[in-house]
Design a protein around this motif. Structure first.
Motif, PDB file in Angstrom:
ATOM      1  N   ASP A   1     -24.404   8.392 -30.194  1.00 59.48           N
ATOM      2  CA  ASP A   1     -24.526   7.027 -29.673  1.00 59.48           C
ATOM      3  C   ASP A   1     -25.086   7.087 -28.254  1.00 59.48           C
ATOM      4  N   TRP A   2     -26.343   6.707 -28.122  1.00 59.03           N
ATOM      5  CA  TRP A   2     -27.082   6.782 -26.843  1.00 59.03           C
ATOM      6  C   TRP A   2     -26.914   5.437 -26.151  1.00 59.03           C
ATOM      7  N   CYS A   3     -25.899   5.339 -25.293  1.00 56.06           N
ATOM      8  CA  CYS A   3     -25.502   4.047 -24.712  1.00 56.06           C
ATOM      9  C   CYS A   3     -26.105   3.892 -23.320  1.00 56.06           C
ATOM     10  N   HIS A   4     -27.148   3.094 -23.207  1.00 62.29           N
ATOM     11  CA  HIS A   4     -27.788   2.885 -21.908  1.00 62.29           C
ATOM     12  C   HIS A   4     -27.857   1.402 -21.538  1.00 62.29           C
ATOM     13  N   ASN A   5     -26.779   0.686 -21.880  1.00 60.75           N
ATOM     14  CA  ASN A   5     -26.590  -0.689 -21.404  1.00 60.75           C
ATOM     15  C   ASN A   5     -25.137  -0.834 -20.970  1.00 60.75           C
ATOM     16  N   ASN A   6     -24.786  -0.111 -19.915  1.00 68.19           N
ATOM     17  CA  ASN A   6     -23.390   0.056 -19.511  1.00 68.19           C
ATOM     18  C   ASN A   6     -23.252  -0.031 -17.989  1.00 68.19           C
ATOM     19  N   PRO A   7     -23.418  -1.221 -17.415  1.00 70.79           N
ATOM     20  CA  PRO A   7     -23.423  -1.340 -15.959  1.00 70.79           C
ATOM     21  C   PRO A   7     -22.073  -1.125 -15.292  1.00 70.79           C
ATOM     22  N   THR A   8     -20.978  -1.158 -16.050  1.00 71.58           N
ATOM     23  CA  THR A   8     -19.652  -0.990 -15.459  1.00 71.58           C
ATOM     24  C   THR A   8     -18.832  -0.001 -16.286  1.00 71.58           C
ATOM     25  N   PRO A   9     -17.776   0.571 -15.696  1.00 75.19           N
ATOM     26  CA  PRO A   9     -16.876   1.413 -16.481  1.00 75.19           C
ATOM     27  C   PRO A   9     -16.270   0.676 -17.667  1.00 75.19           C
TER      28      PRO A   9
ATOM     29  N   PRO B   1     -34.847   0.279  -7.595  1.00 76.30           N
ATOM     30  CA  PRO B   1     -35.172   0.294  -9.025  1.00 76.30           C
ATOM     31  C   PRO B   1     -34.411   1.406  -9.745  1.00 76.30           C
ATOM     32  N   PHE B   2     -34.191   1.200 -11.034  1.00 72.84           N
ATOM     33  CA  PHE B   2     -33.351   2.133 -11.792  1.00 72.84           C
ATOM     34  C   PHE B   2     -33.899   3.554 -11.768  1.00 72.84           C
ATOM     35  N   TRP B   3     -35.219   3.708 -11.672  1.00 69.21           N
ATOM     36  CA  TRP B   3     -35.804   5.046 -11.725  1.00 69.21           C
ATOM     37  C   TRP B   3     -35.572   5.844 -10.438  1.00 69.21           C
ATOM     38  N   GLU B   4     -34.987   5.196  -9.425  1.00 69.71           N
ATOM     39  CA  GLU B   4     -34.646   5.899  -8.188  1.00 69.71           C
ATOM     40  C   GLU B   4     -33.140   6.092  -8.024  1.00 69.71           C
ATOM     41  N   VAL B   5     -32.377   5.781  -9.063  1.00 70.92           N
ATOM     42  CA  VAL B   5     -30.917   5.845  -8.974  1.00 70.92           C
ATOM     43  C   VAL B   5     -30.399   7.067  -9.732  1.00 70.92           C
ATOM     44  N   PRO B   6     -29.739   8.004  -9.061  1.00 68.43           N
ATOM     45  CA  PRO B   6     -29.185   9.174  -9.751  1.00 68.43           C
ATOM     46  C   PRO B   6     -28.116   8.778 -10.769  1.00 68.43           C
ATOM     47  N   HIS B   7     -27.968   9.595 -11.790  1.00 71.85           N
ATOM     48  CA  HIS B   7     -26.949   9.337 -12.800  1.00 71.85           C
ATOM     49  C   HIS B   7     -25.564   9.361 -12.151  1.00 71.85           C
ATOM     50  N   PRO B   8     -24.700   8.411 -12.499  1.00 71.40           N
ATOM     51  CA  PRO B   8     -23.382   8.315 -11.848  1.00 71.40           C
ATOM     52  C   PRO B   8     -22.427   9.423 -12.312  1.00 71.40           C
ATOM     53  N   ARG B   9     -22.446  10.530 -11.612  1.00 71.38           N
ATOM     54  CA  ARG B   9     -21.649  11.692 -11.997  1.00 71.38           C
ATOM     55  C   ARG B   9     -20.158  11.369 -12.058  1.00 71.38           C
ATOM     56  N   ARG B  10     -19.677  10.602 -11.101  1.00 71.86           N
ATOM     57  CA  ARG B  10     -18.244  10.309 -11.061  1.00 71.86           C
ATOM     58  C   ARG B  10     -17.789   9.595 -12.334  1.00 71.86           C
ATOM     59  N   GLU B  11     -18.625   8.698 -12.850  1.00 72.13           N
ATOM     60  CA  GLU B  11     -18.259   7.987 -14.078  1.00 72.13           C
ATOM     61  C   GLU B  11     -18.280   8.923 -15.278  1.00 72.13           C
ATOM     62  N   VAL B  12     -19.248   9.822 -15.325  1.00 74.18           N
ATOM     63  CA  VAL B  12     -19.279  10.803 -16.412  1.00 74.18           C
ATOM     64  C   VAL B  12     -18.033  11.681 -16.360  1.00 74.18           C
TER      65      VAL B  12
ATOM     66  N   ARG C   1     -15.158  10.880 -15.141  1.00 69.48           N
ATOM     67  CA  ARG C   1     -14.015  10.063 -15.572  1.00 69.48           C
ATOM     68  C   ARG C   1     -13.909  10.041 -17.093  1.00 69.48           C
ATOM     69  N   LEU C   2     -15.044   9.849 -17.758  1.00 67.37           N
ATOM     70  CA  LEU C   2     -15.030   9.801 -19.220  1.00 67.37           C
ATOM     71  C   LEU C   2     -14.661  11.153 -19.814  1.00 67.37           C
ATOM     72  N   LEU C   3     -15.162  12.227 -19.226  1.00 65.46           N
ATOM     73  CA  LEU C   3     -14.808  13.566 -19.715  1.00 65.46           C
ATOM     74  C   LEU C   3     -13.308  13.800 -19.602  1.00 65.46           C
ATOM     75  N   LYS C   4     -12.722  13.415 -18.495  1.00 61.76           N
ATOM     76  CA  LYS C   4     -11.280  13.600 -18.298  1.00 61.76           C
ATOM     77  C   LYS C   4     -10.473  12.728 -19.255  1.00 61.76           C
ATOM     78  N   ALA C   5     -10.922  11.480 -19.429  1.00 65.57           N
ATOM     79  CA  ALA C   5     -10.171  10.540 -20.271  1.00 65.57           C
ATOM     80  C   ALA C   5     -10.165  10.953 -21.733  1.00 65.57           C
ATOM     81  N   HIS C   6     -11.214  11.646 -22.191  1.00 66.74           N
ATOM     82  CA  HIS C   6     -11.336  11.960 -23.616  1.00 66.74           C
ATOM     83  C   HIS C   6     -11.376  13.461 -23.880  1.00 66.74           C
ATOM     84  N   GLN C   7     -10.885  14.230 -22.927  1.00 64.15           N
ATOM     85  CA  GLN C   7     -10.861  15.678 -23.073  1.00 64.15           C
ATOM     86  C   GLN C   7     -10.057  16.099 -24.294  1.00 64.15           C
TER      87      GLN C   7
END
Length: 449
Positions: A120-128, A162-173, A175-181
């Motif tokens: 599931d390639w989810c790229h419409n996720n502006p918030t946690p 613009p979105f192409w200048e925004v680094p991927h939000p590591r902290r959110e990734v 968080r998800l890794l920890k929550a679903h470990q």
């Protein structure tokens, strides 16, 4: 959980055992315990599969499941229209509850069609909250899933980066890794922009993040000019490419690049029907085959086409055979003496290669003792299937949703006797319709009935 004995089926293992014309499958817990022509087991639930074909669970290697409530909306759009009307338009109207219902119903439909593993390639996720809702939608269905955390692609407002200048939000990734470990059926990975759709600094950040966190970095490649033309060379120079990198589509790659990426062990996911419909170009299948590689396949967009993975196998096979046939006629002035691609290879694209792309081939993608019990029972006695002369070809070319009798994920039935075991879907479908109507109305799109 009691043992399950699936008895008397034609079993296509896609593994070393090959095809077994009359065999039993013993499922113990979440794994396959044995596959053999005749098994004697006490105290097992016996499932009579005479007249059926059993295959490994299908793997959908790339789908934007959040678009389920928009089925058919983008069916007549080119890729350029899709970027503008979907990402800069419809996507901006989604609330977390819209992601939940779209992802839940989309995943249920995958199970219904025989897909047991969904990327599931989810790229419409502006918030946690959007991420949590999408993941919850997956978890409620019991499908095996890889959640690829992406980032939204709206047009920048005045003064906005613009979105192409925004680094991927590591902290959110993280968080998800920890929550679903340690979740048995869910993996978290990264759907990054890549050098085609981002600046070099962003690409370097994102690929380093994926490597440091041990994630698959999946990215779209193609669809217009690259924002970082020398990005791939810079990423390789930094040692950031390897088997954990997955390229979706892959158009605009030169043969030299493609060969280099194959040599580096990178994986490729095609969405043949979507690519041909929206103007990407021909799928990479044939170009990969010349380097001894094969694609995994994905549905990509249910806003454009159906969610049936066997259709994707047929389309990808058909277009590549056509391309090969035309090339042969142009070179030799005659039709080839035999088909360039066998149906078994096409079936591997939606089983083995999908599992390989997700780095789970040791667990799924084939049927073998010790592997996860992810399988599909196809009713081969049906009108459209008989007679069966070649089981693999019947699966690839004859099978439709109507023939998908039963689906098992990790030893648990998700569909039995042609019926999805998801309770009453009336409420879910009502919520899905309401979500789609709200989103299209907010963007001024009239629904034609």
């Amino acid at each position: 959980m009691a043992d399950t004995l699936i008895r008397g089926a034609t079993v296509i293992t896609m593994d070393r055992q090959g095809d077994l014309p009359h065999a039993d499958i013993l499922v113990r817990g979440d794994c396959i315990a044995d596959i053999a022509p005749s098994l004697q087991v006490d105290d097992a639930e016996v499932v009579d599969a005479a007249g059926c074909i059993v295959i490994p669970g299908l793997v959908n290697a790339h789908m934007h499941t959040w678009q389920t409530a928009l089925r058919g909306v983008a069916a007549n759009w080119t890729l350029l229209e899709y970027f503008q009307k979907m990402h800069a338009g419809l996507a901006t109207a989604f609330q977390p509850e819209d992601l939940f219902i779209a992802t839940r119903v989309g995943a249920l439909n995958q199970l219904n069609c025989g897909t047991t593993t969904l990327a599931d390639w989810c790229h419409n996720n502006p918030t946690p909250q959007h991420n949590d809702a999408a993941i919850e939608g997956l978890l409620t269905t019991g499908i095996r899933a890889a959640f690829f955390h992406g980032t939204p692609k709206p047009d920048p407002k005045p003064g906005q980066v613009p979105f192409w200048e925004v680094p991927h939000p590591r902290r959110e990734v993280e968080r998800l890794l920890k929550a679903h470990q340690g979740h048995a059926l869910l993996a978290i990975h990264a759907a990054v922009l890549g050098p085609h759709y981002s600046t070099l600094d962003v690409a370097l950040h994102d690929f380093r993040m994926a490597r440091e966190l041990g994630l698959i970095a999946s990215l779209h490649q193609g669809g217009g000019a690259a924002r970082t033309p020398d990005g791939w060379e810079r990423l390789e120079a930094e040692g950031l490419l390897g088997s954990h990198v997955n390229i979706v589509h892959g158009h605009a790659l030169s043969d030299a690049q493609l060969k280099r990426f194959c040599d580096l062990g990178m994986s490729f996911s095609a969405a043949a029907e979507s690519e041909m419909s929206q103007g990407h170009g021909h799928p990479l299948t044939g170009r990969l085959r010349q380097f001894g590689r094969a694609p995994s396949l994905g549905v990509d967009l249910e806003s454009v086409l159906s969610g049936d993975m066997l259709t994707q196998a047929r389309v990808a096979l058909g277009i590549q055979r056509s391309l090969d046939n035309v090339a042969h006629r142009e070179q030799h002035g005659t039709i080839p003496s035999t088909s360039t691609i066998r149906t078994r290879e096409a079936l591997s694209w939606v089983t083995v290669e999908g599992a390989r792309m997700l780095q789970q081939l040791d667990r799924i993608g084939t049927l073998a003792a010790g592997k996860q019990a992810d399988l599909v029972v196809i009713r081969a006695s049906d009108l459209n299937m008989q007679p069966v002369h070649d089981a693999v070809s019947s699966v690839v070319f004859q099978t439709s949703l109507a023939n998908i009798d039963s689906v098992m994920v990790a030893g648990r039935w998700k569909k039995r006797g042609g019926r999805l075991l998801a309770g009453d879907l009336t409420g879910d479908l009502a919520r899905l319709r309401a979500s789609g109507e709200k989103i299209t109305r907010a963007m001024g799109l009239q629904q034609r009935r």
